[in-house]
Scaffold this motif. Structure first.
Motif, PDB file in Angstrom:
ATOM      1  N   ASP A   1      56.557  54.270 -14.659  1.00  0.00           N
ATOM      2  CA  ASP A   1      57.465  53.545 -15.556  1.00  0.00           C
ATOM      3  C   ASP A   1      58.647  52.971 -14.764  1.00  0.00           C
ATOM      4  O   ASP A   1      59.078  51.834 -14.987  1.00  0.00           O
ATOM      5  CB  ASP A   1      57.960  54.487 -16.662  1.00  0.00           C
ATOM      6  CG  ASP A   1      56.800  55.237 -17.305  1.00  0.00           C
ATOM      7  OD1 ASP A   1      55.721  54.638 -17.435  1.00  0.00           O
ATOM      8  OD2 ASP A   1      56.967  56.411 -17.660  1.00  0.00           O
TER       9      ASP A   1
ATOM     10  N   LYS B   1      49.651  50.388  -8.849  1.00  0.00           N
ATOM     11  CA  LYS B   1      50.821  51.211  -8.574  1.00  0.00           C
ATOM     12  C   LYS B   1      50.545  52.386  -7.671  1.00  0.00           C
ATOM     13  O   LYS B   1      51.460  52.960  -7.102  1.00  0.00           O
ATOM     14  CB  LYS B   1      51.390  51.753  -9.887  1.00  0.00           C
ATOM     15  CG  LYS B   1      52.274  50.764 -10.584  1.00  0.00           C
ATOM     16  CD  LYS B   1      52.873  51.426 -11.785  1.00  0.00           C
ATOM     17  CE  LYS B   1      51.757  52.078 -12.554  1.00  0.00           C
ATOM     18  NZ  LYS B   1      51.994  52.272 -13.942  1.00  0.00           N
TER      19      LYS B   1
ATOM     20  N   VAL C   1      49.648  52.204 -19.788  1.00  0.00           N
ATOM     21  CA  VAL C   1      49.630  53.675 -19.731  1.00  0.00           C
ATOM     22  C   VAL C   1      48.495  54.177 -20.638  1.00  0.00           C
ATOM     23  O   VAL C   1      48.526  53.976 -21.848  1.00  0.00           O
ATOM     24  CB  VAL C   1      50.991  54.265 -20.183  1.00  0.00           C
ATOM     25  CG1 VAL C   1      50.958  55.784 -20.128  1.00  0.00           C
ATOM     26  CG2 VAL C   1      52.129  53.718 -19.322  1.00  0.00           C
TER      27      VAL C   1
HETATM   28 MG   LIG Z   1      51.732  55.385 -15.637  1.00  0.00          MG
END
Ligand SMILES: [Mg+2]
Ligand SMILES: Nc1ncnc2c1ncn2[C@@H]1O[C@H](COP(=O)(O)OP(=O)(O)O)[C@@H](O)[C@H]1O
Ligand SMILES: Cc1ncc(COP(=O)(O)O)c(C=O)c1O
Length: 286
Positions: A223, A181, A113
Protein backbone atom coordinates in the motif's frame (compact mmCIF):
# COMPACT_ATOMS: atom_id res chain seq x y z
CA UNK A 1 -1.20 20.58 -5.63
CA UNK A 2 -2.34 17.18 -6.86
CA UNK A 3 -5.42 15.60 -5.30
CA UNK A 4 -5.74 11.86 -4.80
CA UNK A 5 -9.02 10.15 -3.96
CA UNK A 6 -7.66 7.15 -2.06
CA UNK A 7 -10.19 4.33 -1.67
CA UNK A 8 -8.72 1.71 0.70
CA UNK A 9 -8.99 0.15 4.14
CA UNK A 10 -8.55 2.11 7.35
CA UNK A 11 -6.93 0.46 10.33
CA UNK A 12 -7.34 2.37 13.58
CA UNK A 13 -4.27 0.73 15.10
CA UNK A 14 -1.22 0.40 12.89
CA UNK A 15 -0.60 0.83 9.20
CA UNK A 16 -2.25 -0.91 6.27
CA UNK A 17 -4.36 0.46 3.42
CA UNK A 18 -5.05 4.18 3.79
CA UNK A 19 -3.41 4.02 7.21
CA UNK A 20 -0.15 3.09 5.46
CA UNK A 21 -0.44 5.30 2.37
CA UNK A 22 -2.25 8.49 3.35
CA UNK A 23 0.42 10.09 5.56
CA UNK A 24 3.39 9.29 3.27
CA UNK A 25 1.50 10.61 0.23
CA UNK A 26 0.77 13.84 2.11
CA UNK A 27 4.35 14.04 3.36
CA UNK A 28 5.43 13.82 -0.30
CA UNK A 29 3.30 16.85 -1.06
CA UNK A 30 0.02 15.48 -2.38
CA UNK A 31 -3.46 16.23 -1.06
CA UNK A 32 -5.20 13.00 -0.11
CA UNK A 33 -8.94 12.50 0.09
CA UNK A 34 -9.13 9.24 2.08
CA UNK A 35 -12.29 7.22 1.47
CA UNK A 36 -12.34 4.12 3.65
CA UNK A 37 -13.66 0.82 2.34
CA UNK A 38 -13.55 -0.75 5.80
CA UNK A 39 -12.78 0.48 9.29
CA UNK A 40 -10.98 -2.28 11.17
CA UNK A 41 -9.26 -2.25 14.53
CA UNK A 42 -6.06 -3.60 12.91
CA UNK A 43 -4.96 -5.36 9.73
CA UNK A 44 -6.14 -8.90 9.08
CA UNK A 45 -2.75 -10.57 9.49
CA UNK A 46 -3.12 -10.42 13.29
CA UNK A 47 -5.68 -13.21 12.75
CA UNK A 48 -8.56 -11.34 14.34
CA UNK A 49 -9.94 -7.86 14.18
CA UNK A 50 -13.11 -5.89 14.88
CA UNK A 51 -14.93 -3.30 12.82
CA UNK A 52 -16.98 -3.28 9.69
CA UNK A 53 -17.05 -3.12 5.92
CA UNK A 54 -18.69 0.06 4.60
CA UNK A 55 -21.89 -0.46 2.58
CA UNK A 56 -20.97 -0.11 -1.10
CA UNK A 57 -23.28 2.87 -1.61
CA UNK A 58 -21.44 4.75 1.16
CA UNK A 59 -18.56 5.14 -1.32
CA UNK A 60 -20.72 6.62 -4.10
CA UNK A 61 -22.60 8.81 -1.61
CA UNK A 62 -19.40 10.42 -0.36
CA UNK A 63 -18.14 11.04 -3.89
CA UNK A 64 -21.55 12.49 -4.86
CA UNK A 65 -21.15 14.89 -1.93
CA UNK A 66 -17.84 16.09 -3.39
CA UNK A 67 -19.47 16.39 -6.84
CA UNK A 68 -22.29 18.43 -5.26
CA UNK A 69 -19.81 21.05 -4.01
CA UNK A 70 -18.26 21.08 -7.53
CA UNK A 71 -14.83 19.86 -6.47
CA UNK A 72 -14.66 16.49 -8.20
CA UNK A 73 -13.00 18.25 -11.16
CA UNK A 74 -9.98 18.85 -8.88
CA UNK A 75 -9.35 15.13 -8.47
CA UNK A 76 -6.17 14.09 -10.33
CA UNK A 77 -6.26 10.39 -9.51
CA UNK A 78 -8.36 7.68 -7.96
CA UNK A 79 -6.29 5.10 -6.07
CA UNK A 80 -7.92 1.85 -5.01
CA UNK A 81 -6.48 -0.82 -2.74
CA UNK A 82 -7.99 -3.15 -0.15
CA UNK A 83 -11.70 -3.49 -0.98
CA UNK A 84 -14.25 -4.73 1.54
CA UNK A 85 -16.67 -6.47 -0.87
CA UNK A 86 -17.01 -7.25 -4.57
CA UNK A 87 -19.99 -4.87 -4.67
CA UNK A 88 -17.70 -2.04 -3.55
CA UNK A 89 -15.66 -2.77 -6.68
CA UNK A 90 -18.65 -1.94 -8.92
CA UNK A 91 -19.12 1.31 -7.04
CA UNK A 92 -15.44 2.19 -7.39
CA UNK A 93 -15.70 1.81 -11.18
CA UNK A 94 -18.71 4.15 -11.19
CA UNK A 95 -16.68 6.60 -9.12
CA UNK A 96 -13.78 6.38 -11.60
CA UNK A 97 -16.18 7.18 -14.47
CA UNK A 98 -17.66 10.08 -12.53
CA UNK A 99 -14.20 11.49 -11.73
CA UNK A 100 -13.05 11.10 -15.34
CA UNK A 101 -16.20 12.85 -16.55
CA UNK A 102 -15.33 15.79 -14.25
CA UNK A 103 -11.60 15.68 -15.10
CA UNK A 104 -10.74 13.74 -18.27
CA UNK A 105 -7.02 13.83 -17.34
CA UNK A 106 -7.55 11.97 -14.05
CA UNK A 107 -5.93 8.53 -13.66
CA UNK A 108 -7.18 5.35 -12.06
CA UNK A 109 -4.35 3.60 -10.18
CA UNK A 110 -5.39 0.14 -9.00
CA UNK A 111 -3.50 -1.88 -6.39
CA UNK A 112 -5.27 -5.23 -6.88
CA UNK A 113 -5.14 -6.46 -3.27
CA UNK A 114 -6.45 -10.01 -3.61
CA UNK A 115 -5.52 -11.57 -0.34
CA UNK A 116 -2.98 -14.16 0.55
CA UNK A 117 -4.60 -16.77 2.80
CA UNK A 118 -1.21 -18.30 3.67
CA UNK A 119 0.04 -14.95 4.98
CA UNK A 120 -3.29 -14.15 6.63
CA UNK A 121 -4.27 -11.35 4.27
CA UNK A 122 -8.02 -11.93 4.13
CA UNK A 123 -10.11 -10.36 1.38
CA UNK A 124 -13.85 -10.82 0.76
CA UNK A 125 -15.08 -13.34 -1.84
CA UNK A 126 -15.38 -11.95 -5.37
CA UNK A 127 -12.75 -9.24 -4.90
CA UNK A 128 -10.05 -11.17 -6.80
CA UNK A 129 -12.50 -11.72 -9.68
CA UNK A 130 -13.39 -8.04 -9.66
CA UNK A 131 -9.73 -7.12 -10.08
CA UNK A 132 -9.10 -9.72 -12.81
CA UNK A 133 -12.21 -9.05 -14.87
CA UNK A 134 -13.15 -5.43 -14.32
CA UNK A 135 -10.47 -3.32 -12.66
CA UNK A 136 -7.81 -4.54 -15.10
CA UNK A 137 -9.57 -3.24 -18.19
CA UNK A 138 -10.55 0.05 -16.57
CA UNK A 139 -7.36 1.20 -14.88
CA UNK A 140 -4.45 3.32 -16.11
CA UNK A 141 -1.81 1.97 -13.73
CA UNK A 142 -1.79 -1.33 -11.85
CA UNK A 143 0.54 -2.52 -9.08
CA UNK A 144 0.24 -6.28 -8.46
CA UNK A 145 2.63 -8.39 -6.40
CA UNK A 146 3.77 -11.66 -8.01
CA UNK A 147 0.79 -13.71 -6.85
CA UNK A 148 -1.60 -11.03 -8.08
CA UNK A 149 0.21 -10.85 -11.44
CA UNK A 150 -0.21 -14.63 -11.77
CA UNK A 151 -3.93 -14.37 -10.98
CA UNK A 152 -4.43 -11.45 -13.38
CA UNK A 153 -2.58 -13.18 -16.21
CA UNK A 154 -3.88 -16.68 -15.48
CA UNK A 155 -0.35 -18.14 -15.67
CA UNK A 156 2.33 -19.23 -13.25
CA UNK A 157 5.42 -17.00 -13.49
CA UNK A 158 8.88 -18.39 -12.82
CA UNK A 159 11.36 -15.72 -13.89
CA UNK A 160 11.88 -12.07 -14.78
CA UNK A 161 11.37 -12.55 -18.52
CA UNK A 162 8.03 -14.26 -17.95
CA UNK A 163 6.98 -11.52 -15.53
CA UNK A 164 7.77 -8.85 -18.16
CA UNK A 165 5.84 -10.71 -20.89
CA UNK A 166 2.81 -11.34 -18.67
CA UNK A 167 2.78 -7.72 -17.53
CA UNK A 168 2.96 -6.63 -21.21
CA UNK A 169 -0.04 -8.83 -22.00
CA UNK A 170 -1.93 -7.00 -19.28
CA UNK A 171 -0.81 -3.64 -20.73
CA UNK A 172 -2.58 -4.62 -23.95
CA UNK A 173 -5.84 -4.93 -21.99
CA UNK A 174 -5.88 -1.56 -20.22
CA UNK A 175 -3.15 -0.27 -17.92
CA UNK A 176 -0.32 1.76 -19.49
CA UNK A 177 2.03 1.10 -16.59
CA UNK A 178 2.41 -2.00 -14.42
CA UNK A 179 4.50 -2.09 -11.27
CA UNK A 180 5.29 -5.62 -10.15
CA UNK A 181 5.76 -4.79 -6.50
CA UNK A 182 7.56 -7.89 -5.39
CA UNK A 183 9.10 -10.44 -7.73
CA UNK A 184 9.93 -12.83 -4.87
CA UNK A 185 10.60 -16.34 -6.24
CA UNK A 186 10.52 -15.07 -9.86
CA UNK A 187 13.38 -12.62 -9.25
CA UNK A 188 17.06 -12.92 -10.18
CA UNK A 189 18.38 -13.22 -6.61
CA UNK A 190 16.75 -14.88 -3.62
CA UNK A 191 18.58 -12.52 -1.24
CA UNK A 192 17.19 -9.28 -2.75
CA UNK A 193 13.81 -7.54 -2.85
CA UNK A 194 13.11 -6.94 -6.55
CA UNK A 195 10.54 -4.91 -8.48
CA UNK A 196 9.69 -4.37 -12.15
CA UNK A 197 8.10 -1.44 -13.93
CA UNK A 198 6.66 -2.39 -17.30
CA UNK A 199 5.00 -0.43 -20.13
CA UNK A 200 4.16 -1.58 -23.66
CA UNK A 201 7.63 -0.48 -24.85
CA UNK A 202 9.91 -0.36 -21.83
CA UNK A 203 10.78 -2.29 -18.70
CA UNK A 204 12.98 -1.52 -15.69
CA UNK A 205 14.23 -3.79 -12.95
CA UNK A 206 15.37 -2.63 -9.52
CA UNK A 207 16.44 -4.35 -6.32
CA UNK A 208 17.15 -3.49 -2.70
CA UNK A 209 18.50 -5.55 0.20
CA UNK A 210 16.11 -7.70 2.20
CA UNK A 211 15.79 -6.70 5.82
CA UNK A 212 15.57 -9.73 8.08
CA UNK A 213 12.19 -9.70 9.82
CA UNK A 214 12.02 -13.48 10.19
CA UNK A 215 8.52 -14.87 9.78
CA UNK A 216 6.73 -11.72 10.96
CA UNK A 217 6.92 -9.61 7.80
CA UNK A 218 5.44 -6.13 8.10
CA UNK A 219 2.12 -5.55 6.33
CA UNK A 220 1.15 -2.48 4.32
CA UNK A 221 4.37 -2.40 2.30
CA UNK A 222 2.40 -2.78 -0.94
CA UNK A 223 0.00 0.00 0.00
CA UNK A 224 2.89 2.32 0.85
CA UNK A 225 4.67 1.40 -2.41
CA UNK A 226 1.62 2.08 -4.57
CA UNK A 227 0.86 5.41 -2.90
CA UNK A 228 4.42 6.66 -3.30
CA UNK A 229 4.62 5.60 -6.95
CA UNK A 230 1.39 7.45 -7.70
CA UNK A 231 2.62 10.67 -6.08
CA UNK A 232 5.90 10.52 -8.00
CA UNK A 233 4.07 10.03 -11.30
CA UNK A 234 1.60 12.82 -10.55
CA UNK A 235 4.57 15.10 -9.87
CA UNK A 236 5.75 14.32 -13.40
CA UNK A 237 8.77 12.20 -12.48
CA UNK A 238 10.10 9.94 -15.23
CA UNK A 239 9.15 6.28 -14.74
CA UNK A 240 12.68 5.12 -13.82
CA UNK A 241 13.24 8.00 -11.39
CA UNK A 242 9.85 7.36 -9.80
CA UNK A 243 10.76 3.69 -9.37
CA UNK A 244 14.12 4.60 -7.83
CA UNK A 245 12.54 6.95 -5.29
CA UNK A 246 9.86 4.46 -4.28
CA UNK A 247 12.43 1.69 -3.84
CA UNK A 248 14.66 3.81 -1.63
CA UNK A 249 11.82 5.39 0.36
CA UNK A 250 10.19 2.05 1.22
CA UNK A 251 13.62 0.62 2.09
CA UNK A 252 14.11 3.46 4.60
CA UNK A 253 10.75 2.60 6.20
CA UNK A 254 11.76 -1.08 6.41
CA UNK A 255 15.13 -0.17 7.99
CA UNK A 256 13.55 2.19 10.52
CA UNK A 257 10.87 -0.39 11.40
CA UNK A 258 13.52 -3.07 11.89
CA UNK A 259 15.83 -0.81 13.91
CA UNK A 260 12.94 0.07 16.26
CA UNK A 261 12.04 -3.60 16.67
CA UNK A 262 8.49 -2.96 15.49
CA UNK A 263 6.03 -5.01 13.44
CA UNK A 264 3.91 -2.08 12.24
CA UNK A 265 5.52 0.13 9.58
CA UNK A 266 7.19 3.15 11.19
CA UNK A 267 6.04 5.70 8.64
CA UNK A 268 6.00 8.59 11.11
CA UNK A 269 9.50 7.91 12.42
CA UNK A 270 10.82 7.49 8.87
CA UNK A 271 8.97 10.49 7.39
CA UNK A 272 12.02 12.62 6.55
CA UNK A 273 13.76 9.68 4.91
CA UNK A 274 10.65 8.91 2.86
CA UNK A 275 11.00 12.37 1.32
CA UNK A 276 14.81 12.28 1.09
CA UNK A 277 16.06 8.69 1.25
CA UNK A 278 19.68 8.19 2.33
CA UNK A 279 20.13 5.16 0.09
CA UNK A 280 19.96 5.07 -3.67
CA UNK A 281 19.12 2.18 -5.97
CA UNK A 282 19.42 2.41 -9.74
CA UNK A 283 16.71 1.15 -12.07
CA UNK A 284 18.19 -0.94 -14.88
CA UNK A 285 16.50 -0.94 -18.26
CA UNK A 286 15.81 -4.44 -19.56
MG1 LIG B 1 -0.65 -5.82 -1.39
N1 LIG C 1 13.57 -4.65 2.07
C1 LIG C 1 12.76 -5.61 2.53
N2 LIG C 1 13.24 -6.56 3.32
C2 LIG C 1 12.45 -7.55 3.77
N3 LIG C 1 11.19 -7.68 3.47
C3 LIG C 1 10.63 -6.77 2.69
C4 LIG C 1 11.39 -5.68 2.17
N4 LIG C 1 10.57 -4.96 1.42
C5 LIG C 1 9.35 -5.55 1.48
N5 LIG C 1 9.37 -6.64 2.25
C6 LIG C 1 8.28 -7.59 2.54
O1 LIG C 1 7.90 -8.13 1.29
C7 LIG C 1 6.52 -8.47 1.29
C8 LIG C 1 5.82 -7.87 0.11
O2 LIG C 1 4.59 -8.43 0.13
P1 LIG C 1 3.80 -8.85 -1.13
O3 LIG C 1 2.68 -9.72 -0.71
O4 LIG C 1 4.66 -9.42 -2.16
O5 LIG C 1 3.26 -7.43 -1.62
P2 LIG C 1 2.11 -6.64 -0.90
O6 LIG C 1 2.75 -5.88 0.23
O7 LIG C 1 1.49 -5.79 -1.93
O8 LIG C 1 1.12 -7.64 -0.42
C9 LIG C 1 5.95 -7.99 2.60
O9 LIG C 1 5.81 -9.10 3.45
C10 LIG C 1 7.00 -7.03 3.12
O10 LIG C 1 7.02 -6.96 4.50
C1 LIG D 1 -7.01 -4.25 6.23
C2 LIG D 1 -5.88 -4.48 5.27
N1 LIG D 1 -5.62 -3.56 4.33
C3 LIG D 1 -4.63 -3.73 3.42
C4 LIG D 1 -3.85 -4.86 3.40
C5 LIG D 1 -2.82 -5.00 2.32
O1 LIG D 1 -1.54 -4.90 2.81
P1 LIG D 1 -0.27 -5.05 1.85
O2 LIG D 1 0.19 -3.67 1.53
O3 LIG D 1 0.73 -5.78 2.67
O4 LIG D 1 -0.68 -5.76 0.64
C6 LIG D 1 -4.07 -5.83 4.37
C7 LIG D 1 -3.24 -7.04 4.39
O5 LIG D 1 -3.40 -7.93 5.18
C8 LIG D 1 -5.10 -5.65 5.33
O6 LIG D 1 -5.38 -6.56 6.26
Amino acid sequence: MKNILSIQSHTVFGHAGNSAAEFPMRRMGANVWPLNTVQFSNHTQYGHWTGCVMPANHLTEIVQGIADIHRLKDCNAVLSGYIGSAEQGEHILQIVSQVKAANPDAWYFCDPVMGHPEKGCIVAPGVAEFHCKQALINCDIMAPNLLELEMLSGHAIGNVQEAVSRARELCAKGPKVILVKHLSRAGYHSDRFEMLLVTAEEAWHIHRPLVDFGVRQPVGVGDLTSGLLLVNLLKGEALDKALEHVTAAVYEVMLTTHAMGEYELQIVAAQDKIVKPEHHFTAVKL
